[in-house]
Design an enzyme around this catalytic site. Sequence first.
Site, PDB file in Angstrom:
ATOM      1  N   LYS A  15      36.275   9.983  71.910  1.00 56.06           N
ATOM      2  CA  LYS A  15      37.317  10.375  72.869  1.00 56.06           C
ATOM      3  C   LYS A  15      37.243  11.877  73.184  1.00 56.06           C
ATOM      4  O   LYS A  15      37.262  12.292  74.348  1.00 56.06           O
ATOM      5  CB  LYS A  15      38.693  10.019  72.289  1.00 56.06           C
ATOM      6  CG  LYS A  15      39.864  10.616  73.002  1.00 56.06           C
ATOM      7  CD  LYS A  15      40.022  10.046  74.390  1.00 56.06           C
ATOM      8  CE  LYS A  15      40.792  11.005  75.272  1.00 56.06           C
ATOM      9  NZ  LYS A  15      41.427  10.370  76.394  1.00 56.06           N
ATOM     10  N   CYS A  38      44.496  17.209  78.906  1.00 56.74           N
ATOM     11  CA  CYS A  38      43.348  16.630  78.203  1.00 56.74           C
ATOM     12  C   CYS A  38      42.126  17.542  78.253  1.00 56.74           C
ATOM     13  O   CYS A  38      41.652  18.023  77.227  1.00 56.74           O
ATOM     14  CB  CYS A  38      43.005  15.289  78.824  1.00 56.74           C
ATOM     15  SG  CYS A  38      44.457  14.262  78.993  1.00 56.74           S
TER      16      CYS A  38
HETATM   17  N1  SAJ Z   1      38.552  19.303  87.950  1.00 57.76           N
HETATM   18  C1  SAJ Z   1      37.717  20.235  88.548  1.00 57.76           C
HETATM   19  N2  SAJ Z   1      36.544  19.788  89.090  1.00 57.76           N
HETATM   20  C2  SAJ Z   1      36.198  18.478  89.075  1.00 57.76           C
HETATM   21  C3  SAJ Z   1      37.030  17.543  88.447  1.00 57.76           C
HETATM   22  C4  SAJ Z   1      38.213  17.985  87.895  1.00 57.76           C
HETATM   23  O1  SAJ Z   1      38.020  21.437  88.593  1.00 57.76           O
HETATM   24  O2  SAJ Z   1      35.127  18.150  89.613  1.00 57.76           O
HETATM   25  C5  SAJ Z   1      39.823  19.741  87.351  1.00 57.76           C
HETATM   26  C6  SAJ Z   1      41.036  19.032  87.935  1.00 57.76           C
HETATM   27  O3  SAJ Z   1      41.431  19.606  89.147  1.00 57.76           O
HETATM   28  C7  SAJ Z   1      42.046  19.187  86.824  1.00 57.76           C
HETATM   29  C8  SAJ Z   1      41.182  19.114  85.561  1.00 57.76           C
HETATM   30  O4  SAJ Z   1      39.839  19.366  85.983  1.00 57.76           O
HETATM   31  O5  SAJ Z   1      42.675  20.452  86.871  1.00 57.76           O
HETATM   32  C9  SAJ Z   1      41.248  17.774  84.836  1.00 57.76           C
HETATM   33  O6  SAJ Z   1      41.299  16.709  85.779  1.00 57.76           O
HETATM   34  P1  SAJ Z   1      40.401  15.400  85.669  1.00 57.76           P
HETATM   35  O7  SAJ Z   1      40.701  14.566  86.861  1.00 57.76           O
HETATM   36  O8  SAJ Z   1      39.001  15.772  85.435  1.00 57.76           O
HETATM   37  O9  SAJ Z   1      40.869  14.712  84.299  1.00 57.76           O
HETATM   38  P2  SAJ Z   1      42.283  14.299  83.689  1.00 57.76           P
HETATM   39  O10 SAJ Z   1      42.713  15.375  82.743  1.00 57.76           O
HETATM   40  O11 SAJ Z   1      43.257  13.902  84.718  1.00 57.76           O
HETATM   41  O12 SAJ Z   1      41.864  12.993  82.843  1.00 57.76           O
HETATM   42  C10 SAJ Z   1      40.846  13.107  81.874  1.00 57.76           C
HETATM   43  C11 SAJ Z   1      39.859  11.937  82.042  1.00 57.76           C
HETATM   44  N3  SAJ Z   1      38.695  12.146  81.184  1.00 57.76           N
HETATM   45  C12 SAJ Z   1      37.439  11.959  81.632  1.00 57.76           C
HETATM   46  O13 SAJ Z   1      37.196  11.652  82.780  1.00 57.76           O
HETATM   47  C13 SAJ Z   1      36.345  12.126  80.652  1.00 57.76           C
HETATM   48  C14 SAJ Z   1      40.567  10.613  81.689  1.00 57.76           C
HETATM   49  O14 SAJ Z   1      39.660   9.543  81.746  1.00 57.76           O
HETATM   50  C15 SAJ Z   1      41.179  10.704  80.286  1.00 57.76           C
HETATM   51  O15 SAJ Z   1      41.882   9.510  79.948  1.00 57.76           O
HETATM   52  C16 SAJ Z   1      42.162  11.856  80.291  1.00 57.76           C
HETATM   53  O16 SAJ Z   1      41.445  13.069  80.574  1.00 57.76           O
HETATM   54  C17 SAJ Z   1      42.815  11.946  78.922  1.00 57.76           C
HETATM   55  O17 SAJ Z   1      44.002  11.557  78.821  1.00 57.76           O
HETATM   56  O18 SAJ Z   1      42.164  12.299  77.943  1.00 57.76           O
END
Ligand code: SAJ
Length: 405
Positions: A198, A252
């Site tokens: 995880k 996360c």
């Molecule tokens: N972000 C970027 N660039 C990207 C993608 C995201 O800057 O290309 C930023 C987003 O804007 C945000 C942050 O990263 O600020 C996190 O967003 P996210 O959409 O990447 O992830 P979370 O936090 O919403 O959800 C993640 C997911 N983990 C993975 O994809 C490995 C989700 O599947 C998990 O269940 C969740 O964390 C968790 O609860 O752990």
Amino acid sequence: MINVIGLGYIGLPTALMMATHGLEVVGTDYNEDLVATLNDGKTTFKEDGLDDLFDAALKAGIKFTTEYQVCDTYVISVPTPYDKIDKKIDPCYVVSATNTVLDAAPTGATLIIESTVSPGTIDRFVRPILSERNRGDVRLVHAPERIIPGDMVKELLHNNRTIGADDPEVGESVAELYANFCQGEISVTDIRTAEMTKVVENTFRAINIAFSNELAKICRVGGMDVSEVIRISNKHPRVNILQPGPGVGGHCIPVDPWFLVGDYPETANFIRMALQTNASMPEYVLERAFEVMKKEGIDNPEKVGIYGLTYKEDVDDVRESPTLQMLESMDIHLCGSSMRVYDPWVERDEVANQVHSVDEFLEGLEMIIVMVGHSQLKDDLSAFEDRILLDPRNVCGDGENIYKL
Ligand code: SAJ
């Protein structure tokens, strides 16, 4: 019967999903207001498809209460904050939920922990409770959640899952339980491996984003268009770079990888650097904003507005959001948070200078920093037309008035 403990962003949709797939579910949360809201027939946060799932679960008989139930299966889905100084996990909610479950749990009950925990947390903090209380009968399982806010309902149905258990037979029986609604592949392993996978998954994403953020900085210095560089690089069959942006928020991606740095400070150097790169982005955007203001002759921060307060698009969650990080950094630099903030997804007051309508937001504004690319932005953009835009997420298109990261 299944008692889901903790009805937040993960516990609530999970409980609802179980209830709509033939399982008898009671949801428990210590927050009386939250339970009262659910019992009034309202959900507690915005998420695509959640209200429909909620209505279906109510029809299927789900109950909400502050009381722990006497039943054969418990799912713990409580928050796992981390200590911002030593970067280690704070397992207090998991520990207290485990203790209260054990007060109610009959012999042989299954205790499934869904909360994200760092590798070894269950050995260090949960097992000792079971031994102290002589509850070797409890079937301990770790089934880390994996659903992404914004697409939770679909991902609950389709994501692959991991089940960690001491006894493979127990693991298989819990896999069968999840298979009631989960159409993905379910891998059964041991508890420590489940904990580690995880955290590794979120660390992988954090590092990938950090790489793209660093590329954005390199491209700025070198006079290249980072979006074009990433777009073309990603055409390679084995390259998949994520998007740079104003920072990384949520509960996360900017949190979980620190568990590895906190527990393995001598070894997790690469991970630490990636997290620092992501954490540097809100301030980088602020510096960029001052650069643009100077170029455009905008001398007063009150003429600059911030669009977006949530940590990403189309969610109402503001935890660790890049905008909050940027406002914090403005306070540090004593320029105050005099910039107006608007987010169509956030109705409650979260920060000073927050306004609640586009008209109020735009009054007297000459420049807008677009921190979040909500779907509404498409409509709002036409009203922003004659302003200078700083677009760190590259969601505003191109134009003479639009500056990129
Ligand atoms: N972000 C970027 N660039 C990207 C993608 C995201 O800057 O290309 C930023 C987003 O804007 C945000 C942050 O990263 O600020 C996190 O967003 P996210 O959409 O990447 O992830 P979370 O936090 O919403 O959800 C993640 C997911 N983990 C993975 O994809 C490995 C989700 O599947 C998990 O269940 C969740 O964390 C968790 O609860 O752990």
